[in-house]
Design a protein around this motif. Structure first.
Motif, mmCIF file in Angstrom:
data_model
loop_
_atom_site.group_PDB
_atom_site.id
_atom_site.type_symbol
_atom_site.label_atom_id
_atom_site.label_comp_id
_atom_site.label_asym_id
_atom_site.label_seq_id
_atom_site.Cartn_x
_atom_site.Cartn_y
_atom_site.Cartn_z
ATOM 1 N N ARG A 26 10.035 16.470 -8.552
ATOM 2 C CA ARG A 26 9.622 15.580 -7.479
ATOM 3 C C ARG A 26 9.483 16.123 -6.070
ATOM 4 N NH1 ARG A 26 7.253 10.566 -7.455
ATOM 5 N NH2 ARG A 26 6.664 10.582 -9.618
ATOM 6 N N MET A 38 -1.916 1.483 -14.595
ATOM 7 C CA MET A 38 -2.699 2.527 -13.947
ATOM 8 C C MET A 38 -3.903 2.917 -14.788
ATOM 9 S SD MET A 38 0.128 4.968 -12.192
ATOM 10 C CE MET A 38 -1.058 6.131 -11.626
ATOM 11 N N LYS A 83 -2.295 16.804 -12.280
ATOM 12 C CA LYS A 83 -1.646 15.961 -11.259
ATOM 13 C C LYS A 83 -1.930 16.519 -9.874
ATOM 14 C CE LYS A 83 2.368 14.104 -13.464
ATOM 15 N NZ LYS A 83 3.676 14.305 -13.893
ATOM 16 N N SER A 88 6.103 15.830 -3.657
ATOM 17 C CA SER A 88 5.708 14.700 -2.824
ATOM 18 C C SER A 88 6.662 14.487 -1.671
ATOM 19 C CB SER A 88 5.600 13.429 -3.657
ATOM 20 O OG SER A 88 6.759 13.293 -4.443
ATOM 21 N N LEU A 143 0.842 -1.190 0.000
ATOM 22 C CA LEU A 143 0.000 0.000 0.000
ATOM 23 C C LEU A 143 0.876 1.239 0.000
ATOM 24 C CD1 LEU A 143 -2.844 -0.902 2.499
ATOM 25 C CD2 LEU A 143 -3.003 -0.656 0.049
ATOM 26 N N TYR A 155 -5.601 10.357 -19.996
ATOM 27 C CA TYR A 155 -5.685 9.583 -18.759
ATOM 28 C C TYR A 155 -6.422 10.376 -17.699
ATOM 29 C CZ TYR A 155 -3.901 7.835 -14.244
ATOM 30 O OH TYR A 155 -3.778 7.398 -12.948
ATOM 31 N N TYR A 156 -6.007 11.628 -17.502
ATOM 32 C CA TYR A 156 -6.635 12.440 -16.462
ATOM 33 C C TYR A 156 -8.064 12.828 -16.825
ATOM 34 C CZ TYR A 156 -2.308 12.824 -13.850
ATOM 35 O OH TYR A 156 -1.203 12.538 -13.103
ATOM 36 N N GLN A 162 5.767 14.715 2.316
ATOM 37 C CA GLN A 162 5.991 13.654 3.290
ATOM 38 C C GLN A 162 6.690 14.197 4.514
ATOM 39 O OE1 GLN A 162 7.976 10.257 1.544
ATOM 40 N NE2 GLN A 162 6.557 10.343 -0.178
ATOM 41 N N ARG A 186 -7.965 2.361 -2.158
ATOM 42 C CA ARG A 186 -6.721 3.090 -2.409
ATOM 43 C C ARG A 186 -6.683 3.633 -3.839
ATOM 44 N NH1 ARG A 186 -4.253 6.191 -3.028
ATOM 45 N NH2 ARG A 186 -2.056 6.669 -2.771
ATOM 46 N N LEU A 233 2.197 1.919 -3.262
ATOM 47 C CA LEU A 233 1.151 2.488 -4.103
ATOM 48 C C LEU A 233 1.011 3.976 -3.815
ATOM 49 C CD1 LEU A 233 -0.429 0.877 -6.152
ATOM 50 C CD2 LEU A 233 -2.345 0.869 -4.621
ATOM 51 N N GLU A 234 1.204 4.339 -2.532
ATOM 52 C CA GLU A 234 1.121 5.754 -2.161
ATOM 53 C C GLU A 234 2.140 6.559 -2.917
ATOM 54 O OE1 GLU A 234 -1.378 5.869 1.699
ATOM 55 O OE2 GLU A 234 -0.549 7.455 0.508
ATOM 56 N N GLU A 235 3.416 6.096 -2.852
ATOM 57 C CA GLU A 235 4.471 6.890 -3.458
ATOM 58 C C GLU A 235 4.396 6.834 -4.971
ATOM 59 O OE1 GLU A 235 7.551 5.871 0.063
ATOM 60 O OE2 GLU A 235 8.214 5.552 -1.985
ATOM 61 N N ASP A 236 4.124 5.653 -5.484
ATOM 62 C CA ASP A 236 4.169 5.483 -6.932
ATOM 63 C C ASP A 236 2.832 5.760 -7.580
ATOM 64 O OD1 ASP A 236 6.506 2.680 -6.947
ATOM 65 O OD2 ASP A 236 6.762 4.847 -6.817
ATOM 66 N N ASP A 237 2.097 6.669 -6.993
ATOM 67 C CA ASP A 237 0.748 6.902 -7.461
ATOM 68 C C ASP A 237 0.689 7.698 -8.752
ATOM 69 O OD1 ASP A 237 -2.257 7.948 -5.697
ATOM 70 O OD2 ASP A 237 -1.835 6.335 -7.107
ATOM 71 N N GLU A 238 1.831 8.240 -9.152
ATOM 72 C CA GLU A 238 1.799 9.122 -10.306
ATOM 73 C C GLU A 238 2.255 8.401 -11.556
ATOM 74 O OE1 GLU A 238 2.536 13.299 -7.980
ATOM 75 O OE2 GLU A 238 3.932 12.663 -9.524
ATOM 76 N N LYS A 266 3.861 0.210 -16.038
ATOM 77 C CA LYS A 266 3.226 0.750 -14.837
ATOM 78 C C LYS A 266 2.118 1.722 -15.227
ATOM 79 C CE LYS A 266 3.998 3.539 -10.848
ATOM 80 N NZ LYS A 266 4.259 4.938 -11.046
ATOM 81 N N ASN A 267 2.399 2.558 -16.207
ATOM 82 C CA ASN A 267 1.376 3.505 -16.666
ATOM 83 C C ASN A 267 0.205 2.770 -17.271
ATOM 84 O OD1 ASN A 267 3.090 5.473 -15.861
ATOM 85 N ND2 ASN A 267 3.399 6.406 -17.856
#
Lengths: 100, 389
Positions: free
Chosen positions: B107, B240, B167, B110, A40, B204-205, B114, B297, A43-48, B236-237
């Motif tokens: 970057r 998504m 984004k 994010s 999870l 996508y958006y 955090q 999520r 998934l949070e970090e790699d959400d983009e 990965k994209n």
């Protein structure tokens, strides 16, 4: 004969082995929980959307995922397991159905 | 690049500026360039050196960027973000909106977020909002650029900036702010001329926004485009995009093959797909509960709940197909629902569900209260899902 009953010379490792096998159930449970949290988290970090390797490309650089969507599930087919289950249930409640 | 001295770096910057080499300039100020790992450039106070070699505003820009590399080497991402904002601001003064946009979107957002979160400062969204404001300012400059020559027009920067704004808006859950941007692109004559990378990201958006607005047909169109044209190395994209395309496709009656789900490691959808296509409400509820965390999520749990309607439709269609009559006793549907362990269900509930399905166009028919039956049309009583809006 006593050697067979007593634990092997490397007492600690044997004892540890027993302890490990008893704990492994819990460890596995914790591990999978942890793993889920990690997943999870990832998934949070790699959400983009990640960046593309180029600005422009041709169809050659695109995956052809052909025939990946099905519509035939909606055809008039009532021979699958679930339909049979439903048929049995309806019969049980007194509904008479012609056999196809 | 990773071993040059400060002097050499500044010389390169000076040359890039004098030669108007925009892309090299951007690299020297970017965080994606190897020079940032060079400890000789990670300086807390490089202002004097910069002023010696560079003219304003570049002296300030480069100095801020070097302070940024220093901050990152100390893992102080909040400070890094602040420094990079200064660089971006200077770019803004130079009206270099694309450079500014690029810098703003790097970057730090994010990572700084955090850090703020860890320090207990709840105002995570604030920083992103400020970034968004700055990007919006760039965007307005680009959108209002009415230069004659299309090659030089700032309008080329529009889609890039819009994607960065999307984004942020998605991150801070302010999707309604996307609307004016979408309108701007729709009315632009450049909309199909932008790079494929930018267009895939844009669709996508926009596809996700359409999905949240329950505009499933447009959502299918946008997300399908993005999925089809996504570069094959960006699995990965692709995954998504598929996460959002799947619920939309299912609501429109198109089920994914198991092969597709396996390929993109999305087997969480396997039971959902099977349950919906069978009309198996019990399995659907189980599947949604089992993978609840994952679906929440991804932000698709509520959309998947809409599949319950489709599942009711499929279940009732099976009852119709088994009983082979156009006059279906309401009680038969009750039997089916009880088999699915639906709690507290009675004839009234059955009528309610049927009335809704009729209203939505999933069933063509009417309820006869006198005979306690659902009377369906002899022609196409359960229209295909793709034809129902």
């Amino acid at each position: 004969m006593r050697n067979f009953i007593q634990p092997p010379a490397s007492h600690n490792s044997a004892g540890k082995h027993v302890r490990e096998s008893k704990l492994s159930v819990w460890e596995n449970a914790n591990m999978s929980e942890k793993k889920q949290t990690v997943d999870l988290g990832l998934l949070e970090e790699d959400d983009e959307f990640e960046e593309f390797p180029a600005e422009d490309w041709t169809g050659l650089d695109e995956d052809e995922d052909a025939h990946v969507w099905e519509d035939n599930w909606d055809d008039d087919n009532v021979e699958d397991d679930f339909s049979n289950q439903l048929r049995a249930e309806l019969e049980k409640h007194g509904y008479k159905m012609e056999t196809s | 690049m990773a071993h040059i001295t400060l002097n050499q770096y500044l010389q390169q910057a000076l040359e890039a500026i004098e030669n108007r080499d925009g892309s090299f300039c951007a690299e020297l100020l970017s965080f994606k360039h190897p020079h940032v790992a060079n400890p000789r450039l990670q300086l807390p106070s490089p202002e004097e050196k910069c002023q010696q070699l560079l003219e304003p505003p570049y002296d300030e820009m480069v100095a801020a960027h070097l302070r940024c590399t220093f901050a990152v080497s100390n893992h102080d991402f909040v400070e890094a973000y602040r420094c990079q904002t200064v660089v971006a601001f200077q770019a803004h003064k130079e009206e270099n909106c694309v450079l500014e946009g690029m810098l703003m979107s790097e970057r730090f957002n994010s990572q700084a977020e955090q850090q703020l979160q860890k320090k207990g400062k709840g105002k995570v969204g604030d920083m992103l909002e400020k970034a968004a404001d700055q990007l919006m300012a760039c965007f307005r400059v680009c959108a209002s650029d009415n230069r004659a020559g299309i090659e030089d027009s700032k309008k080329w920067g529009m889609l890039f900036l819009i994607n960065q704004l999307f984004k942020i808006y998605f991150k801070i859950s302010k999707l309604h702010l996307c609307k004016p941007l979408i309108r701007a692109i729709d009315s632009s004559n450049l909309k199909d001329e932008y790079s494929i990378a930018q267009r895939v990201t844009y669709k996508y958006y926009v596809g996700r926004k359409a999905m949240f607005d329950s505009d499933f047909k447009p959502a299918e169109e946008y997300l399908s485009f993005a999925f089809q044209h996504c570069h094959r190395s960006c699995q990965k994209n692709k995954r998504m995009i598929l996460i959002y395309l799947l619920p939309v496709k299912m609501l429109l009656g198109h089920m994914p093959t198991l092969l597709l789900l396996k390929k993109y490691d999305l087997m969480q959808f396997a039971d959902v797909t099977r349950a919906v296509s069978e009309g198996n409400l019990l399995l659907l509820n189980e599947a949604l509960a089992k993978h609840e965390t994952f679906f929440i999520r991804c932000g698709i749990f509520l959309i998947l709940e809409k599949l319950k309607v489709i599942t009711y439709r499929n279940l009732f269609k099976k009852v119709y197909q088994l009983l082979k009559t156009y006059q279906l006793p309401l009680d038969a549907f009750l039997v089916a629902l009880k088999m699915m362990q639906v709690e507290d269900v009675d004839i009234d509930e059955v009528q309610c569900i049927l009335a809704n399905l009729i209203y939505m166009g999933h069933i063509k028919g009417y309820i006869s209260h006198q005979h306690q039956k659902l009377v369906v049309s002899k022609q196409n009583p359960f229209p295909p899902l793709s034809t129902v809006s």
